[in-house]
Design a protein around this motif. Structure first.
Motif, PDB file in Angstrom:
ATOM      1  N   MET A 125     -18.664   0.574  -6.308  1.00 17.41           N
ATOM      2  CA  MET A 125     -17.402   1.334  -6.307  1.00 17.41           C
ATOM      3  C   MET A 125     -17.106   1.916  -7.691  1.00 17.41           C
ATOM      4  SD  MET A 125     -15.327  -1.458  -4.047  1.00 17.41           S
ATOM      5  CE  MET A 125     -16.306  -2.795  -4.728  1.00 17.41           C
ATOM      6  N   SER A 126     -18.111   1.811  -8.572  1.00 16.32           N
ATOM      7  CA  SER A 126     -17.860   2.192  -9.969  1.00 16.32           C
ATOM      8  C   SER A 126     -17.840   3.695 -10.176  1.00 16.32           C
ATOM      9  CB  SER A 126     -18.922   1.565 -10.873  1.00 16.32           C
ATOM     10  OG  SER A 126     -20.187   2.090 -10.535  1.00 16.32           O
ATOM     11  N   ARG A 127     -18.366   4.452  -9.201  1.00 19.59           N
ATOM     12  CA  ARG A 127     -18.431   5.905  -9.398  1.00 19.59           C
ATOM     13  C   ARG A 127     -17.255   6.644  -8.740  1.00 19.59           C
ATOM     14  NH1 ARG A 127     -24.437   7.028  -7.506  1.00 19.59           N
ATOM     15  NH2 ARG A 127     -23.931   5.265  -6.173  1.00 19.59           N
ATOM     16  N   ASP A 128     -16.350   5.883  -8.162  1.00 15.21           N
ATOM     17  CA  ASP A 128     -15.212   6.504  -7.465  1.00 15.21           C
ATOM     18  C   ASP A 128     -13.920   5.842  -7.918  1.00 15.21           C
ATOM     19  OD1 ASP A 128     -16.731   8.181  -5.315  1.00 15.21           O
ATOM     20  OD2 ASP A 128     -17.662   6.204  -5.293  1.00 15.21           O
ATOM     21  N   LEU A 129     -13.562   6.103  -9.148  1.00  9.92           N
ATOM     22  CA  LEU A 129     -12.422   5.390  -9.739  1.00  9.92           C
ATOM     23  C   LEU A 129     -11.091   5.775  -9.097  1.00  9.92           C
ATOM     24  CD1 LEU A 129     -13.420   5.420 -13.509  1.00  9.92           C
ATOM     25  CD2 LEU A 129     -14.017   3.791 -11.729  1.00  9.92           C
ATOM     26  N   THR A 130     -10.976   6.996  -8.605  1.00 10.55           N
ATOM     27  CA  THR A 130      -9.701   7.367  -7.977  1.00 10.55           C
ATOM     28  C   THR A 130      -9.548   6.679  -6.624  1.00 10.55           C
ATOM     29  OG1 THR A 130     -10.742   9.325  -7.075  1.00 10.55           O
ATOM     30  CG2 THR A 130      -9.471   9.629  -9.078  1.00 10.55           C
ATOM     31  N   MET A 131     -10.675   6.410  -5.991  1.00 13.37           N
ATOM     32  CA  MET A 131     -10.615   5.763  -4.672  1.00 13.37           C
ATOM     33  C   MET A 131     -10.452   4.257  -4.821  1.00 13.37           C
ATOM     34  SD  MET A 131     -13.188   6.866  -1.678  1.00 13.37           S
ATOM     35  CE  MET A 131     -13.499   5.815  -0.266  1.00 13.37           C
ATOM     36  N   TYR A 132     -11.029   3.715  -5.871  1.00 10.43           N
ATOM     37  CA  TYR A 132     -10.970   2.266  -6.100  1.00 10.43           C
ATOM     38  C   TYR A 132     -10.412   1.994  -7.502  1.00 10.43           C
ATOM     39  CZ  TYR A 132     -14.353   2.742  -2.310  1.00 10.43           C
ATOM     40  OH  TYR A 132     -14.986   3.103  -1.143  1.00 10.43           O
ATOM     41  N   PRO A 133      -9.110   2.148  -7.679  1.00 10.68           N
ATOM     42  CA  PRO A 133      -8.561   2.009  -9.040  1.00 10.68           C
ATOM     43  C   PRO A 133      -8.492   0.560  -9.530  1.00 10.68           C
ATOM     44  CG  PRO A 133      -6.810   2.471  -7.458  1.00 10.68           C
ATOM     45  CD  PRO A 133      -8.082   2.564  -6.715  1.00 10.68           C
ATOM     46  N   PHE A 134      -8.445  -0.388  -8.629  1.00  7.18           N
ATOM     47  CA  PHE A 134      -8.347  -1.815  -8.990  1.00  7.18           C
ATOM     48  C   PHE A 134      -7.235  -2.048 -10.020  1.00  7.18           C
ATOM     49  CE2 PHE A 134     -12.712  -1.653  -7.304  1.00  7.18           C
ATOM     50  CZ  PHE A 134     -12.608  -2.654  -6.341  1.00  7.18           C
ATOM     51  N   VAL A 135      -6.041  -1.697  -9.626  1.00  8.35           N
ATOM     52  CA  VAL A 135      -4.884  -1.849 -10.508  1.00  8.35           C
ATOM     53  C   VAL A 135      -4.213  -3.209 -10.302  1.00  8.35           C
ATOM     54  CG1 VAL A 135      -2.565  -0.926 -10.977  1.00  8.35           C
ATOM     55  CG2 VAL A 135      -4.475   0.630 -10.617  1.00  8.35           C
ATOM     56  N   SER A 136      -4.262  -3.696  -9.088  1.00  4.41           N
ATOM     57  CA  SER A 136      -3.569  -4.957  -8.765  1.00  4.41           C
ATOM     58  C   SER A 136      -4.180  -6.136  -9.539  1.00  4.41           C
ATOM     59  CB  SER A 136      -3.685  -5.191  -7.262  1.00  4.41           C
ATOM     60  OG  SER A 136      -3.018  -6.358  -6.909  1.00  4.41           O
ATOM     61  N   ASP A 137      -3.466  -7.256  -9.562  1.00 11.98           N
ATOM     62  CA  ASP A 137      -3.995  -8.439 -10.253  1.00 11.98           C
ATOM     63  C   ASP A 137      -4.945  -9.245  -9.381  1.00 11.98           C
ATOM     64  OD1 ASP A 137      -2.632  -7.917 -12.570  1.00 11.98           O
ATOM     65  OD2 ASP A 137      -0.814  -8.938 -11.877  1.00 11.98           O
ATOM     66  N   ARG A 138      -4.651  -9.262  -8.074  1.00 13.30           N
ATOM     67  CA  ARG A 138      -5.451 -10.080  -7.165  1.00 13.30           C
ATOM     68  C   ARG A 138      -6.021  -9.207  -6.044  1.00 13.30           C
ATOM     69  NH1 ARG A 138      -6.919 -14.462  -9.257  1.00 13.30           N
ATOM     70  NH2 ARG A 138      -7.389 -15.243  -7.162  1.00 13.30           N
ATOM     71  N   PHE A 139      -7.223  -9.545  -5.629  1.00 16.48           N
ATOM     72  CA  PHE A 139      -7.882  -8.812  -4.542  1.00 16.48           C
ATOM     73  C   PHE A 139      -8.437  -9.805  -3.524  1.00 16.48           C
ATOM     74  CE2 PHE A 139      -7.961  -6.259  -8.298  1.00 16.48           C
ATOM     75  CZ  PHE A 139      -7.520  -5.024  -7.826  1.00 16.48           C
ATOM     76  N   VAL A 140      -8.540  -9.346  -2.296  1.00 22.62           N
ATOM     77  CA  VAL A 140      -9.187 -10.191  -1.289  1.00 22.62           C
ATOM     78  C   VAL A 140     -10.377  -9.465  -0.696  1.00 22.62           C
ATOM     79  CG1 VAL A 140      -7.179 -11.578  -0.600  1.00 22.62           C
ATOM     80  CG2 VAL A 140      -7.592  -9.397   0.522  1.00 22.62           C
ATOM     81  N   VAL A 141     -11.416 -10.249  -0.439  1.00 22.00           N
ATOM     82  CA  VAL A 141     -12.566  -9.739   0.308  1.00 22.00           C
ATOM     83  C   VAL A 141     -12.485 -10.413   1.672  1.00 22.00           C
ATOM     84  CG1 VAL A 141     -15.071  -9.685   0.500  1.00 22.00           C
ATOM     85  CG2 VAL A 141     -13.994  -9.405  -1.734  1.00 22.00           C
ATOM     86  N   GLU A 142     -12.428  -9.612   2.713  1.00 24.05           N
ATOM     87  CA  GLU A 142     -12.304 -10.159   4.069  1.00 24.05           C
ATOM     88  C   GLU A 142     -13.549  -9.840   4.883  1.00 24.05           C
ATOM     89  OE1 GLU A 142      -8.612  -7.807   4.633  1.00 24.05           O
ATOM     90  OE2 GLU A 142      -7.781  -9.675   5.424  1.00 24.05           O
ATOM     91  N   PHE A 143     -13.964 -10.804   5.680  1.00 20.18           N
ATOM     92  CA  PHE A 143     -15.072 -10.597   6.624  1.00 20.18           C
ATOM     93  C   PHE A 143     -14.506 -10.720   8.024  1.00 20.18           C
ATOM     94  CE2 PHE A 143     -16.997 -12.207   2.768  1.00 20.18           C
ATOM     95  CZ  PHE A 143     -18.074 -11.359   2.594  1.00 20.18           C
ATOM     96  N   TYR A 144     -14.949  -9.835   8.884  1.00 15.43           N
ATOM     97  CA  TYR A 144     -14.326  -9.790  10.203  1.00 15.43           C
ATOM     98  C   TYR A 144     -15.336  -9.283  11.221  1.00 15.43           C
ATOM     99  CZ  TYR A 144     -11.109  -7.859  13.765  1.00 15.43           C
ATOM    100  OH  TYR A 144     -10.445  -7.531  14.911  1.00 15.43           O
ATOM    101  N   TYR A 145     -15.399  -9.979  12.317  1.00 14.15           N
ATOM    102  CA  TYR A 145     -16.263  -9.516  13.415  1.00 14.15           C
ATOM    103  C   TYR A 145     -15.511  -9.693  14.718  1.00 14.15           C
ATOM    104  CZ  TYR A 145     -20.037  -8.987  16.726  1.00 14.15           C
ATOM    105  OH  TYR A 145     -20.815  -8.558  17.782  1.00 14.15           O
ATOM    106  N   ASN A 146     -15.428  -8.601  15.482  1.00 17.67           N
ATOM    107  CA  ASN A 146     -14.718  -8.632  16.751  1.00 17.67           C
ATOM    108  C   ASN A 146     -15.649  -8.107  17.847  1.00 17.67           C
ATOM    109  OD1 ASN A 146     -13.057  -8.274  18.949  1.00 17.67           O
ATOM    110  ND2 ASN A 146     -11.330  -7.539  17.735  1.00 17.67           N
ATOM    111  N   PRO A 147     -15.954  -8.922  18.844  1.00 19.05           N
ATOM    112  CA  PRO A 147     -16.900  -8.477  19.888  1.00 19.05           C
ATOM    113  C   PRO A 147     -16.441  -7.242  20.645  1.00 19.05           C
ATOM    114  CG  PRO A 147     -16.457 -10.830  20.078  1.00 19.05           C
ATOM    115  CD  PRO A 147     -15.495 -10.296  19.080  1.00 19.05           C
TER     116      PRO A 147
END
Lengths: 265, 456
Positions: B344-366
């Motif tokens: 995500m390092s080449r798209d700073l406007t799309m991924y600004p990472f301004v917040s202090d905390r982030f979550v990575v979620e995994f999800y699978y729905n049949p």
């Protein structure tokens, strides 16, 4: 009546000989012919844009013709002193004014008919749209434009009884502009959900909406540009609109007659 | 001879009253109903365009602008198209293609270097679709397009797809071939019997049409519906749906029994600032599983597990929140594992990472799985389980796989104490994959059942 028709006939003859009007008409027709050159879009979008462009060109050209044609009607007669010859005959001033107006409207109708025919020909030949439904739907719009432009011509004739052509050009254009936005503006003012609008301003908007001739009413091209829309009470709307235009044209001509009748020429 | 002013003035007054009456009682109400443009902000118009639009040439200006937008499409100048779409829909709210193209463009075309869509735009796309349907209720098209946006792009919001497709099918101009899509949406929304009833009614209509005219198109349409209907009935039987309704599901063997443990595990490593590697296991042999991964601000407004509320009101905001991060991707499973590097390092406007905390979620729905996997897992995941991450709460009534991990901003940006060491998070059951396992290409051809039942 024959005096009015004679003046109208003469005015029509003069109008179709005026080069400036013919040049405007020629430009309009040229635009109509080259418009199908837009082939960059998807077929449906292309048809939509083409309809929007051709109808827009007809409306715009007609508006310019209507104003240019009528702003000179009375001043030219006074400047060239031909009015004295006419008024020395058994022709009343009101007959002269009405005859001039009718002549201008006939000329306008003729020019608009030419543009409409060109548009229909373009759609039939270049776009293969030959069904009566398709072409009829398109042709209906310039008819409403004609009523709109007749009203605009009445505005210009009214102003031509007491202002110079240049001033009249801008005055009539201004009235057309204001009259073209007023329904939308009034709609915004009348919106009950907008509490920020002063009731006095709201009432004032209603008054102005009633006073200023409303040109936006005649812009019915949207349903022809984007076919398939369900238009409610179309016949009733058309009849009401023509009635509205006739009322307004009559008011403007009466006002023009009252001013012109008392004017020193 | 001069005219007498009094009768003329009286006539003018009467005419004035007449026009006012006609305008207020007959013309204006019908104009408002049929021809009124959208009340809106036209500040994006250039002065000459504004003047023309004011003078009643809205459709003409809309047409010219749309031709310009087409040129921008060809040039790949997508940013320039957005304001044009906005303006054209204000000037002419009945241009269906502009709404349809606009929705698609907003939802699909703003992507990063890895072709991931900028999901922050999607609420604007749905709002545009909803506005389009309000302005063009006479045709099925924008109802269909809005439903398709939910069905295909958003996924996992099938009640909305069903709602919009149902509205589309109420319109007579909907193409017969497109009517089938409601069946798929109903199935994915676990309205299986409704799907069956719907297909039956479609089949009935198609039979009638075929009787009227035996042309190829009508025959093909009837055959397609018949095949879809057959497939659905077979699936209802094999997935144990009918057995559950009949109360004998426990008595017999169905494809969804016993629930299959997918054995999900994952590890996330921040390789470089804004660049993560995700590896893990998924114990399903057939190729075609895609596990959703979301990396977002921990406090992303109106976020729900592994998604967000995709419809956030009628406001079309073409300038999405520049200080929020929402990345969504799919982890493609092959040979029972996944391994993906997300840069995500080449798209700073799309991924600004301004917040202090982030979550990575995994999800699978049949419900989003292809039919051949759904045949085993069922419509609601009844044939699927996971020893660690089976979740029945994040999507009520459905059995999905869900877990999340937290990262700090410093970890994602590899700052401070993380400048020299890579932050790693993993699920408790993650056992690691050897490099050879990650690289090896094994194509296994699975049978219907991974393990034959005892005694066979």
């Amino acid at each position: 009546m024959s005096a009015i028709l004679s003046i109208a006939k003469t005015t029509l003859g003069e109008a179709i000989r005026r080069r400036v009007l013919l040049v405007i008409l020629l430009i309009g027709v040229l635009f109509l012919v080259i418009a199908p050159g837009l082939e960059a879009l998807s077929p449906r979008q292309e048809a939509t844009v083409l309809r929007a462009l051709t109808l827009g060109v007809i409306q715009l050209t007609s508006a310019v013709i209507a104003i240019v044609l009528t702003v000179y009607l009375i001043p030219n007669e006074i400047e060239r002193r031909t009015i004295y010859t006419i008024l020395s005959k058994p022709v009343l001033r009101w007959q002269f004014l009405v005859g001039k107006y009718l002549g201008a409207v006939f000329a306008l109708g003729l020019m608009m008919a030419l543009m409409t025919a060109t548009m229909l020909l373009v759609f039939a030949v270049m776009k293969g749209q030959t069904s009566v439904d398709q072409l009829g739907g398109l042709a209906r719009v310039p008819v409403m434009f004609f009523v709109q432009m007749s009203l605009l011509a009445a505005v210009a004739v009214f102003f031509s009884t007491f202002v110079t052509p240049v001033v009249n050009f801008f005055l009539s254009g201004g009235v057309y502009l204001v009259g073209s936005v007023f329904n939308s503006l009034f709609e915004a003012f009348a919106d009950p959900s907008r509490g920020d609008i002063n009731p006095v301003a709201r009432a004032l908007a209603t008054v102005v909406q009633v006073i200023v001739p409303n040109f936006q009413n005649f812009n019915v091209q949207n349903s022809a540009i984007n076919p398939g829309q369900v238009i409610q009470g179309e016949l009733s709307y058309t009849i009401g609109l023509i009635g509205y235009a006739l009322f307004y044209i009559a008011i403007l001509l009466i006002a023009g007659i009252l001013i012109f009748d008392r004017r020193e020429v | 001879m001069r005219v007498k002013p009094a009768p003329l003035l009286a006539a003018a007054a009467a005419l004035f009253l007449g026009q006012a009456t006609v305008q207020t009682t007959q013309v204006y109400p019908l104009w408002k109903k049929n021809y009124a443009p959208i009340q809106g902000d036209y500040t994006g118009l250039s002065p000459e365009h504004f003047l023309f639009a004011l003078a009643g040439f809205r459709e003409l200006i809309a047409g010219i602008l749309w031709v310009r937008a087409d040129a921008f499409f060809d040039e790949g100048n997508f940013d320039a198209i957005l304001p044009i779409i906005w303006l054209v829909t204000r000037l002419d709210p009945h241009q269906i293609d502009v709404y349809a193209t606009g929705m698609w463009h907003i939802a699909y075309n703003f992507t990063d270097e890895g072709s991931r869509s900028d999901r922050r735009y999607i609420p604007s796309a749905t709002a545009l679709g909803v506005e389009g349907t309000k302005n063009n209720e006479h045709t099925y098209e924008l109802f269909f397009e809005t439903g398709w946006l939910y069905y295909h792009k958003i996924e996992d919001a099938y009640p909305e797809s069903v709602k919009w497709f149902t509205e589309a099918t109420k319109r007579a101009d909907m193409l017969p071939a497109r009517r089938n899509i409601l069946n798929n949406a109903l199935q994915r929304n676990n309205e299986v019997e409704k799907a069956s009833d719907y297909l039956f009614s479609l089949l009935d209509e198609a039979e009638k049409k075929l009787k009227e005219s035996g042309e190829f198109q009508n025959r093909q349409n009837r055959d397609t519906i018949e095949q879809n209907y057959d497939n659905l009935l077979v699936r209802m039987a094999q997935r144990g749906y009918l057995a559950k309704k009949g109360g004998y599901y426990d008595t017999w063997q169905y494809d969804t029994k016993p629930p299959f443990d997918v054995g999900f595990s994952a590890q996330v490593t921040v390789l470089e600032p804004r660049k993560i590697q995700v590896v893990g296991t998924w114990n399903v042999l057939p190729v075609g599983t895609r596990v959703r991964i979301v990396l977002r601000d921990a406090d992303y407004p109106r976020a729900i597990p592994a998604a967000m509320e995709w419809y956030q009101g009628d406001r079309i905001n073409l300038d999405p929140p520049k200080d929020l991060t929402f990345m969504q991707d799919q982890l493609f499973v092959r040979n029972q594992r996944f391994n993906r590097t997300i840069d995500m390092s080449r798209d700073l406007t799309m991924y600004p990472f301004v917040s202090d905390r982030f979550v990575v979620e995994f999800y699978y729905n049949p419900r989003q799985a292809p039919a051949y996997i759904q045949d085993k897992f069922g419509w609601n995941g009844e044939g699927m389980t996971d020893a660690n991450f089976l979740n029945t709460e994040v999507r009520p009534g459905q059995r999905v796989v869900y877990t999340k991990m937290e990262f700090s901003r410093d970890e994602i940006l590899r700052r401070g104490e993380w400048a020299d060491k890579a932050p790693v998070r993993q699920t408790s059951n993650y056992r690691g994959l050897a490099p050879s396992q990650l690289d090896r290409e094994i194509i296994r051809v699975p049978g219907i059942l991974a393990q034959p039942p005892a005694g066979q």
